[in-house]
Design an enzyme around this catalytic site. Structure first.
Site, PDB file in Angstrom:
ATOM      1  N   VAL A 108      15.456  72.274  41.899  1.00  0.00           N
ATOM      2  CA  VAL A 108      16.746  71.890  41.030  1.00  0.00           C
ATOM      3  C   VAL A 108      17.486  72.963  40.557  1.00  0.00           C
ATOM      4  CG1 VAL A 108      15.714  69.351  40.795  1.00  0.00           C
ATOM      5  CG2 VAL A 108      15.547  71.082  39.006  1.00  0.00           C
ATOM      6  N   GLU A 109      18.731  72.784  40.202  1.00  0.00           N
ATOM      7  CA  GLU A 109      19.611  73.683  39.786  1.00  0.00           C
ATOM      8  C   GLU A 109      19.575  74.942  40.547  1.00  0.00           C
ATOM      9  OE1 GLU A 109      19.271  74.174  35.382  1.00  0.00           O
ATOM     10  OE2 GLU A 109      19.500  71.937  35.055  1.00  0.00           O
ATOM     11  N   GLY A 110      19.784  74.805  41.641  1.00  0.00           N
ATOM     12  CA  GLY A 110      19.666  75.933  42.675  1.00  0.00           C
ATOM     13  C   GLY A 110      18.128  76.433  43.153  1.00  0.00           C
TER      14      GLY A 110
END
Length: 779
Positions: free
Chosen positions: A453-455
């Site tokens: 997640v988040e990149g």
């Protein structure tokens, strides 16, 4: 002779007289540069300009100002924040048991959720004037870290509303009406927020959002207004199934030009009540058996007023800039904090376990085969926590460090994964059998979530860290980019000329510095006088690596141009070098900030040696895979003229680190500071702590027993065990009854620690099916 001087004078005039240089040299280069430079979309431009450049810029400079690093204030908790972390966080940890949460409630318990809302956990970033706690980024980080050492559902349920989401976006970009309505309700837990960005067709490539909104007229509260019909299909939305207000990102179109002359308005963010007609929400994903709420949401041609756009109609089309700026801050805190928390849980528990658990009459932590993973665990955790604290501190200084946040997210989660894997290996069979006494299995299951997640980490390493860093952190590249896109041709050429001249001087300077420092081993590099003497060589070598990196990056951009973006492996390795220098910087900063603790030095040394060796390998990886082998040969001789300066951390150093993990000490406490510790026998970590104390006390008694046996005062009887020998020693007066009690206490606690959970053949399912209807009827 005169003609030579004339040529030299002409060359000097071309190089050093700006009008002549522009006409003869930079003008043609500028024209070529404009042709070969790929077009930049508005979203790409906003992503590049979002956030701020911080210490990463110093590392890209080729000569970092170490005094500046040391002068950054060390983040501290206020008295109010300290009290919250010590009391409210501990109580939530007590209420949120990982095993019950994941097997019984499939969510936080109702009691835990009430506590989260009542105590303001969901409003840590919201100012007090709106009813929030108004905590610092560092306090936010400490809260998430502690919760992550006890229960992932508690950590994520608190973390997400305080990170990239409605509260953050409203706080920075919302209208006064939106702030006054939503922020008090979010702070008190009257609203549960979620933010919907990811779609099935645009995950890592979030800028390609396929979700759309069409500006149109429609009925709203009994009258015709200009609004928008929004269609979306999102997934992986944390807190989505229980949210009451949904932050929504979509691309806004205005085909009838009701708002102005632009048809494609751009990415826009809006706030949508989850009970609004047409909003579909409520189903759940099951992310690796984690039970924090997560699920899809969708809607088709859902009409909503323009006032629901965050910031109102004036902020239509500004959504991507909002997201990039808020992500830079949120990504600096959330995942570095939660993964450091999980790592502290793993290190504290596994280190104690390795001393309590014995094989061949020896604690397993004293075997070299176990020392090796323990050393990795200790060294990596010391570095991870250093990065967490320094990066959160940057946010408190007002920075929105886009590149640094990507570095922290990628490297802390990757090292967290290594620590959890090592913990699984050390604990062996104990770790693979799940149950209330297994503290590591859920972390092992859920670790890939943080990686994704988040990149996603592959994307972050391959495209973002160097791809964004090369433009944002480099002192001249962004200036050259912006000059090309300047509308005034004369102004553009002047700006490009100044940037290019500076860029050439920058490259030549770093080339010379890298070569000279390589020849001299960087022994003559000046560093601050007020640093710990044992770290001097690290500052010098990092300065050398900084110059070499800046030179290598410039050569790579010059020779490969736009192809460098597609050479993702080379880009990833260049990003590794920049990242590893940042990790080393944070480690050195921590060592100084904590008072140069001599007992902690092995942790610092291991972290630096491991990172510098990895950075050295990254240099080699770039050079060895250079498309032009002649340039590769030249670069290798320039950067490593006398060979490679670093090797892996020594076994002796690893032994020192491993020893710190398996016995109580101030160093062990500092290494795992901020985690939840309950010294209770019914707590998986608490019982290890009690057993560790009992083990150390019993070891002294066992030494007396061995001495008595060696002296012939007692004799080991055939078929008798260790306890029979201990009782015989007490009867012979070799140990006291109290000392025998210490052996018995150690054995009892040790057996609890090494015990593996077991269940009925149907894992209790039949009983659950029988009891559940009765519970529902009673309710």
């Amino acid at each position: 002779m005169m003609w030579i001087l004339a040529i030299a004078a002409a060359a000097a005039a071309v190089l050093f007289v700006p009008p002549l240089r522009r006409a003869v040299l930079t003008g043609p280069i500028f024209g070529l540069y404009k042709k070969i430079l790929p077009p930049m979309s508005q979203t790409e431009k906003e992503a590049l300009e979002a956030g701020t450049v911080w210490w990463d810029g110093e590392l890209f400079s080729g000569k970092p100002n170490w005094s500046r690093l040391l002068a950054y204030p060390v983040p501290r908790l206020t008295a109010e924040e300290q009290s919250f972390v010590a009391n409210e966080c501990d109580e939530l940890c007590r209420l949120a048991d990982e095993w019950d949460t994941t097997t019984k409630h499939l969510d936080l318990s109702a009691e835990a959720w009430r506590y989260v809302k009542d105590k303001g956990f969901l409003g840590m970033i919201i100012p007090k004037k709106y009813g929030g706690l108004e905590f610092s980024a560092y306090a936010h980080s400490c809260v998430v870290q502690k919760l992550s050492t006890k229960c992932s559902a508690a950590a994520v349920s608190v973390m997400v509303p305080n990170s990239l989401g409605p509260a953050e976006l409203i706080l920075h970009y919302g209208t006064e009406e939106q702030k006054n309505h939503y922020l008090p309700r979010l702070a008190k837990g009257q609203e549960i927020p979620a933010f919907a960005l990811t779609s099935p067709w645009a995950g890592s490539d979030a800028a390609s959002i396929p979700d759309t909104a069409i500006v149109c007229k429609g009925q709203w509260q009994g009258r015709e207004v200009i609004g928008m019909k929004v269609t979306w299909d999102k997934r992986y939305i944390t807190l989505g199934p229980i949210c009451t207000v949904l932050g929504l990102a979509f691309r806004l179109f205005d085909p009838d030009k009701l708002l102005g002359s632009v048809e494609d308005v751009g990415i826009t963010c809006a706030l949508v009540p989850s009970n609004h007609p047409g909003v579909t929400i409520g189903r759940r994903h099951a992310p690796l058996n984690a039970v924090w709420q997560n699920g899809p949401t969708s809607g088709k041609e859902v009409f909503m007023p323009l006032d629901w756009i965050i910031g109102g109609p004036a902020m239509a089309g500004q959504g991507w800039r909002m997201l990039m700026e808020c992500l830079a801050a949120g990504r600096s805190i959330s995942l570095p904090s939660s993964n450091t928390g999980m790592a502290k849980l793993a290190v504290r528990g596994t280190g104690g376990y390795a001393r309590v658990r014995s094989q061949f009459k020896t604690p397993i932590g004293k075997f070299e085969g176990i020392e090796e993973p323990l050393a990795r665990m200790g060294g990596n955790l010391y570095l991870m926590d250093a990065v967490r604290v320094m990066t959160a501190g940057a946010v408190d200084l007002g920075e929105k460090p886009s590149v640094v946040s990507a570095i922290a997210k990628y490297h802390v989660t990757e090292r967290g994964r290594k620590i959890v894997n090592d913990a699984m290996d050390v604990q062996g069979g104990k770790a693979i059998c799940m149950g209330p006494n297994n503290f590591i299995a859920r972390a092992y299951q859920q670790m890939p979530v943080g990686i994704t997640v988040e990149g996603a980490n592959i994307l972050t390493r391959s495209l973002i860290i160097f791809g964004q860093g090369a433009i944002r952190c480099h002192p001249y590249v962004l200036k050259e980019f912006l000059a090309v896109r300047e509308g005034d041709s004369d102004k553009a050429l002047r700006a490009f000329d100044a940037a290019l001249a500076g860029h050439v001087g920058f490259t030549v300077s770093n080339a010379i510095r890298a070569f000279v420092m390589g020849l001299t081993g960087s022994h003559f590099v000046r560093v601050p006088q007020n640093i710990a003497p044992e770290t001097t060589r690290y500052y010098q070598q990092l300065t050398r690596f900084s110059s070499a990196f800046a030179f290598l990056a410039d050569v790579s951009m010059l020779l490969l141009g736009g192809d460098l973006k597609r050479k993702e492996k080379l880009s990833a390795r260049l990003g590794d070098i920049l990242s590893l220098m940042y990790l080393c910087s944070a480690t050195l900063k921590r060592y100084e900030s904590e008072g140069r603790q001599e007992a902690d030095a092995p942790l610092m040394h291991w972290a630096i040696w491991d990172s510098m060796f990895a950075a050295q390998n990254a240099f080699e990886g770039v050079i060895a895979n250079y498309p032009n082998k002649l340039v590769a040969w030249f670069l290798h001789r320039f950067i490593f003229p006398l060979g490679r300066p670093y090797v892996v951390p020594s076994d002796r150093l690893g032994h020192q680190v491993a020893k710190l993990l398996i016995e109580p000490s101030d160093t062990r406490d500092r290494l795992t500071a901020g985690m939840y510790l309950a010294r209770r026998e019914d707590d998986a970590i608490g019982v290890i702590e009690l057993a560790l104390d009992a083990t150390l006390a019993a070891e002294k008694v066992e030494a007396k027993i061995r001495a008595a046996e060696k002296a012939g005062r007692i004799e080991r009887r055939v078929g008798g065990g260790e306890m029979q020998l201990a009782r015989h020693a007490m009867e012979a007066g070799a140990i006291s009854p109290d000392e025998l009690a210490l052996i018995e206490q150690r054995n009892r606690l040790r057996d609890k620690v090494i015990r593996v959970d077991d269940f009925p053949a149907d894992f209790g399912l039949r009983e659950a099916l029988r009891v559940e209807p009765a519970l529902r009827a009673a309710a």
